[in-house]
Design a protein around this motif. Structure first.
Motif, PDB file in Angstrom:
ATOM      1  N   GLY A  40     -10.197 -29.861  32.888  1.00 33.24           N
ATOM      2  CA  GLY A  40      -9.326 -29.150  31.959  1.00 33.24           C
ATOM      3  C   GLY A  40      -9.641 -29.512  30.522  1.00 33.24           C
ATOM      4  O   GLY A  40     -10.676 -30.116  30.230  1.00 33.24           O
ATOM      5  N   PRO A  41      -8.754 -29.164  29.586  1.00 34.59           N
ATOM      6  CA  PRO A  41      -9.033 -29.370  28.161  1.00 34.59           C
ATOM      7  C   PRO A  41      -9.298 -30.826  27.777  1.00 34.59           C
ATOM      8  O   PRO A  41      -9.936 -31.083  26.771  1.00 34.59           O
ATOM      9  CB  PRO A  41      -7.769 -28.869  27.464  1.00 34.59           C
ATOM     10  CG  PRO A  41      -7.121 -27.974  28.434  1.00 34.59           C
ATOM     11  CD  PRO A  41      -7.482 -28.488  29.803  1.00 34.59           C
ATOM     12  N   SER A  42      -8.827 -31.773  28.577  1.00 31.35           N
ATOM     13  CA  SER A  42      -9.034 -33.185  28.256  1.00 31.35           C
ATOM     14  C   SER A  42     -10.162 -33.807  29.072  1.00 31.35           C
ATOM     15  O   SER A  42     -10.313 -35.020  29.092  1.00 31.35           O
ATOM     16  CB  SER A  42      -7.744 -33.972  28.492  1.00 31.35           C
ATOM     17  OG  SER A  42      -6.754 -33.553  27.586  1.00 31.35           O
ATOM     18  N   GLY A  43     -10.942 -32.978  29.729  1.00 37.76           N
ATOM     19  CA  GLY A  43     -12.064 -33.487  30.516  1.00 37.76           C
ATOM     20  C   GLY A  43     -13.286 -33.683  29.647  1.00 37.76           C
ATOM     21  O   GLY A  43     -13.255 -33.487  28.441  1.00 37.76           O
ATOM     22  N   ILE A  53     -25.037 -35.686  40.613  1.00 43.19           N
ATOM     23  CA  ILE A  53     -23.935 -36.630  40.814  1.00 43.19           C
ATOM     24  C   ILE A  53     -22.952 -36.068  41.838  1.00 43.19           C
ATOM     25  O   ILE A  53     -22.598 -34.894  41.797  1.00 43.19           O
ATOM     26  CB  ILE A  53     -23.216 -36.935  39.475  1.00 43.19           C
ATOM     27  CG1 ILE A  53     -22.267 -38.109  39.632  1.00 43.19           C
ATOM     28  CG2 ILE A  53     -22.457 -35.724  38.959  1.00 43.19           C
ATOM     29  CD1 ILE A  53     -21.759 -38.663  38.318  1.00 43.19           C
ATOM     30  N   PRO A  54     -22.523 -36.896  42.795  1.00 40.99           N
ATOM     31  CA  PRO A  54     -21.473 -36.455  43.713  1.00 40.99           C
ATOM     32  C   PRO A  54     -20.153 -36.339  42.944  1.00 40.99           C
ATOM     33  O   PRO A  54     -19.763 -37.251  42.224  1.00 40.99           O
ATOM     34  CB  PRO A  54     -21.405 -37.564  44.757  1.00 40.99           C
ATOM     35  CG  PRO A  54     -22.679 -38.335  44.607  1.00 40.99           C
ATOM     36  CD  PRO A  54     -23.079 -38.194  43.162  1.00 40.99           C
ATOM     37  N   VAL A  55     -19.492 -35.222  43.080  1.00 42.10           N
ATOM     38  CA  VAL A  55     -18.237 -35.002  42.375  1.00 42.10           C
ATOM     39  C   VAL A  55     -17.108 -35.723  43.104  1.00 42.10           C
ATOM     40  O   VAL A  55     -16.737 -35.364  44.225  1.00 42.10           O
ATOM     41  CB  VAL A  55     -17.933 -33.483  42.258  1.00 42.10           C
ATOM     42  CG1 VAL A  55     -16.579 -33.258  41.591  1.00 42.10           C
ATOM     43  CG2 VAL A  55     -19.040 -32.780  41.467  1.00 42.10           C
ATOM     44  N   ASP A  56     -16.596 -36.765  42.466  1.00 45.30           N
ATOM     45  CA  ASP A  56     -15.414 -37.472  42.943  1.00 45.30           C
ATOM     46  C   ASP A  56     -14.786 -38.193  41.751  1.00 45.30           C
ATOM     47  O   ASP A  56     -15.349 -38.214  40.661  1.00 45.30           O
ATOM     48  CB  ASP A  56     -15.724 -38.431  44.109  1.00 45.30           C
ATOM     49  CG  ASP A  56     -16.640 -39.584  43.736  1.00 45.30           C
ATOM     50  OD1 ASP A  56     -16.656 -40.016  42.558  1.00 45.30           O
ATOM     51  OD2 ASP A  56     -17.347 -40.080  44.627  1.00 45.30           O
ATOM     52  N   MET A  66     -13.485 -36.312  34.110  1.00 46.30           N
ATOM     53  CA  MET A  66     -12.435 -36.613  35.077  1.00 46.30           C
ATOM     54  C   MET A  66     -12.196 -35.404  35.962  1.00 46.30           C
ATOM     55  O   MET A  66     -12.644 -34.302  35.660  1.00 46.30           O
ATOM     56  CB  MET A  66     -11.154 -37.026  34.366  1.00 46.30           C
ATOM     57  CG  MET A  66     -10.495 -35.947  33.562  1.00 46.30           C
ATOM     58  SD  MET A  66      -8.960 -36.599  32.889  1.00 46.30           S
ATOM     59  CE  MET A  66      -8.702 -35.484  31.551  1.00 46.30           C
ATOM     60  N   MET A  67     -11.494 -35.654  37.054  1.00 42.98           N
ATOM     61  CA  MET A  67     -11.196 -34.576  37.992  1.00 42.98           C
ATOM     62  C   MET A  67     -10.149 -33.631  37.400  1.00 42.98           C
ATOM     63  O   MET A  67     -10.300 -32.417  37.458  1.00 42.98           O
ATOM     64  CB  MET A  67     -10.702 -35.149  39.322  1.00 42.98           C
ATOM     65  CG  MET A  67     -10.631 -34.134  40.426  1.00 42.98           C
ATOM     66  SD  MET A  67     -12.237 -33.564  41.007  1.00 42.98           S
ATOM     67  CE  MET A  67     -12.851 -35.010  41.808  1.00 42.98           C
TER      68      MET A  67
END
Length: 177
Positions: A40-43, A53-56, A66-67
């Motif tokens: 989102g906007p703060s990512g 990269i594995p997404v976690d 961040m997620m």
């Protein structure tokens, strides 16, 4: 800037490359993948060097993203990362409750600097001031909005600093935006 847009659910650990290239169908019109923004906007923005990269949760945090809401925005070579950081900072700046000075004033000052850089009026010291304001907000804002608001700026500075420098020193946008 992806061929297949929409809502998909993927298992934790799926690589960013799988999401972008296989599920998303890749970047259209022969353009090159530049970055993906998650959270989102703060990512943060994830450059091409991290496509595998594995997404976690942990991996995204480690590289400055961040997620968050689970959203993913894909950018191609025509995306100006300075303008993107400016765009993403407008949300927390507008949504700040104003209770704490670091978020209220820090986001306002950061947005002013980014607007100046995007307008071709950037000056020596702007990058350092952005970093100083960002770290101050992360460490002293009262809530998660203020603490995470600088993430898009910090991640674009980390991975695309040369674009900020080109805007400030050469008065040119490498993405030609």
């Amino acid at each position: 800037k992806i061929t297949n847009t929409g809502l998909v659910e993927i298992p934790m650990g799926t690589t960013l490359r799988t999401v972008v290239e296989e599920i998303g169908g890749g970047v259209p019109n022969g353009k090159q993948f530049k970055a993906a923004q998650t959270g989102g906007p703060s990512g943060g923005c994830i450059p091409a060097q991290y496509l595998d990269i594995p997404v976690d949760y942990d991996n995204l945090i480690e590289i400055g993203s961040m997620m968050g809401s689970g959203g993913l925005i894909v950018m191609d070579e025509d995306t100006c990362m300075v303008d993107l950081a400016r765009f993403f900072l407008t949300f927390p700046q507008a949504e700040s409750c104003g209770k704490c000075t670091p978020c209220r004033e820090g986001s306002k000052r950061m947005l002013e600097i980014l607007e100046r850089i995007c307008d071709g009026r950037g000056k020596e010291g702007d990058i350092e001031e952005l970093e100083h304001l960002a770290h101050t907000m992360q460490q002293s804002a009262l809530c998660a909005l203020g603490q995470t608001a600088p993430n898009p700026v910090l991640s674009t500075l980390r991975f695309f600093r040369h674009e900020y420098e080109a805007h400030i020193h050469d008065k040119k946008c490498p993405a030609k935006a």
